[in-house]
Write a protein that holds these residues in place. Structure first.
Motif, PDB file in Angstrom:
ATOM      1  N   VAL A 197      42.885  46.131  42.238  1.00 32.17           N
ATOM      2  CA  VAL A 197      42.314  45.043  41.446  1.00 32.17           C
ATOM      3  C   VAL A 197      43.228  44.799  40.257  1.00 32.17           C
ATOM      4  O   VAL A 197      43.510  45.717  39.484  1.00 32.17           O
ATOM      5  CB  VAL A 197      40.896  45.395  40.947  1.00 32.17           C
ATOM      6  CG1 VAL A 197      40.311  44.248  40.145  1.00 32.17           C
ATOM      7  CG2 VAL A 197      39.993  45.757  42.118  1.00 32.17           C
ATOM      8  N   ASP A 198      43.718  43.544  40.102  1.00 38.40           N
ATOM      9  CA  ASP A 198      44.654  43.266  39.010  1.00 38.40           C
ATOM     10  C   ASP A 198      43.916  43.079  37.686  1.00 38.40           C
ATOM     11  O   ASP A 198      42.710  42.847  37.650  1.00 38.40           O
ATOM     12  CB  ASP A 198      45.529  42.049  39.324  1.00 38.40           C
ATOM     13  CG  ASP A 198      44.715  40.784  39.534  1.00 38.40           C
ATOM     14  OD1 ASP A 198      43.890  40.447  38.669  1.00 38.40           O
ATOM     15  OD2 ASP A 198      44.911  40.131  40.571  1.00 38.40           O
ATOM     16  N   ASN A 199      44.681  43.151  36.600  1.00 33.79           N
ATOM     17  CA  ASN A 199      44.105  43.095  35.253  1.00 33.79           C
ATOM     18  C   ASN A 199      43.454  41.754  34.934  1.00 33.79           C
ATOM     19  O   ASN A 199      42.471  41.691  34.197  1.00 33.79           O
ATOM     20  CB  ASN A 199      45.191  43.411  34.212  1.00 33.79           C
ATOM     21  CG  ASN A 199      45.639  44.863  34.280  1.00 33.79           C
ATOM     22  OD1 ASN A 199      44.861  45.741  34.635  1.00 33.79           O
ATOM     23  ND2 ASN A 199      46.898  45.115  33.946  1.00 33.79           N
ATOM     24  N   LYS A 200      44.035  40.657  35.454  1.00 33.30           N
ATOM     25  CA  LYS A 200      43.456  39.334  35.196  1.00 33.30           C
ATOM     26  C   LYS A 200      42.041  39.227  35.764  1.00 33.30           C
ATOM     27  O   LYS A 200      41.145  38.645  35.152  1.00 33.30           O
ATOM     28  CB  LYS A 200      44.342  38.238  35.787  1.00 33.30           C
ATOM     29  CG  LYS A 200      45.645  38.013  35.039  1.00 33.30           C
ATOM     30  CD  LYS A 200      46.414  36.848  35.627  1.00 33.30           C
ATOM     31  CE  LYS A 200      47.699  36.596  34.838  1.00 33.30           C
ATOM     32  NZ  LYS A 200      48.471  35.457  35.417  1.00 33.30           N
ATOM     33  N   PHE A 201      41.875  39.802  36.951  1.00 32.71           N
ATOM     34  CA  PHE A 201      40.555  39.754  37.592  1.00 32.71           C
ATOM     35  C   PHE A 201      39.550  40.592  36.808  1.00 32.71           C
ATOM     36  O   PHE A 201      38.409  40.179  36.612  1.00 32.71           O
ATOM     37  CB  PHE A 201      40.675  40.263  39.028  1.00 32.71           C
ATOM     38  CG  PHE A 201      39.418  40.102  39.833  1.00 32.71           C
ATOM     39  CD1 PHE A 201      38.935  38.842  40.144  1.00 32.71           C
ATOM     40  CD2 PHE A 201      38.703  41.205  40.266  1.00 32.71           C
ATOM     41  CE1 PHE A 201      37.774  38.679  40.878  1.00 32.71           C
ATOM     42  CE2 PHE A 201      37.547  41.065  41.005  1.00 32.71           C
ATOM     43  CZ  PHE A 201      37.079  39.787  41.316  1.00 32.71           C
ATOM     44  N   ILE A 202      39.986  41.753  36.347  1.00 37.86           N
ATOM     45  CA  ILE A 202      39.114  42.618  35.547  1.00 37.86           C
ATOM     46  C   ILE A 202      38.732  41.917  34.250  1.00 37.86           C
ATOM     47  O   ILE A 202      37.570  41.958  33.819  1.00 37.86           O
ATOM     48  CB  ILE A 202      39.817  43.962  35.253  1.00 37.86           C
ATOM     49  CG1 ILE A 202      40.053  44.736  36.550  1.00 37.86           C
ATOM     50  CG2 ILE A 202      38.978  44.797  34.289  1.00 37.86           C
ATOM     51  CD1 ILE A 202      40.911  45.964  36.383  1.00 37.86           C
TER      52      ILE A 202
END
Length: 227
Positions: A197-202
């Motif tokens: 899971v990438d940081n933008k999604f988090i």
């Protein structure tokens, strides 16, 4: 998919004793997990365990990701038991029933398992149907139901709330941050269902949850001003 479920739900209600108008009205708000009823006593008006079982069954169907049905019909017959979100959804229901039942037993509150099961499913999914006056079950019950209401059902369903998928991601993020605090030199990759899971999604999930709570409490404060 939702229209087909609504028709099946209406036929089920009609078969179990509702008249045509009641079955149609309640089926649309069952699958949509809206919970609106044309009676003040909600589903409790009918005082029918079979109708409540039917309502719980179709509420749960409306609370699952609709993409799951497409995958199931496409040949993935194990999707209902392998999907992480669905498994967590049923775990929340199970543990909530256990916790609430133990609390009611220890507090000496008069209740029945039928009411506990129905109201937990209804409140968790944001449906809002009731078959008992659970506000007489003590303050812990109201706090538990408030928490369940915030969680909601699965993402991609008709339920309200933050959705289980976002709660799962937030939990994994917090655990990941704790690991980084304990092991500063460690490298930990956040994964959901074996996918990174990438940081933008988090960041988008954290922002959504933050705004959800802010808007909720602002509206609650404004509502309280009306008395």
């Amino acid at each position: 998919c939702s229209s087909d479920l609504t028709i099946l739900c209406a036929l089920s209600y009609k078969f179990l004793g509702m008249n045509f108008f009641d079955s149609l009205t309640h089926s649309m708000t069952t699958i949509a997990t809206g919970g609106f009823s044309n009676y003040n006593d909600s589903i409790g008006f009918f005082n029918s365990f079979s109708i409540e079982i039917s309502a719980m069954f179709f509420i749960i169907l409306g609370s699952l990701p609709f993409i799951v049905y497409i995958k199931f019909l496409s040949g993935n017959k194990k999707i209902l038991i392998t999907d992480s979100q669905i498994r967590t959804f049923f775990k929340i229901i199970f543990y909530s029933i256990i916790v609430l039942s133990i609390y009611l037993l220890l507090s000496g509150t008069e209740f029945n398992s039928r009411s506990v099961l129905f109201n937990i499913i209804s409140i968790l999914t944001g449906t809002g149907y009731v078959n008992a006056e659970f506000d007489t079950w003590g303050s812990f019950t109201l706090i538990l139901f408030l928490g369940l209401m915030f969680i909601g059902g699965c993402a991609g369903s008709t339920t309200c709330g933050i959705k289980i998928f976002r709660v799962q991601i937030l939990y994994l993020f917090i655990m990941n941050q704790l690991k980084k605090i304990i092991y500063p030199k460690g490298i930990f990759v956040l994964k959901y269902d074996q996918n990174p899971v990438d940081n933008k999604f988090i960041s988008s999930i954290i922002s959504f949850i933050y705004l959800y709570f802010v808007i909720f409490f602002i509206l609650t404060a404004l509502l309280s001003l009306t008395g």
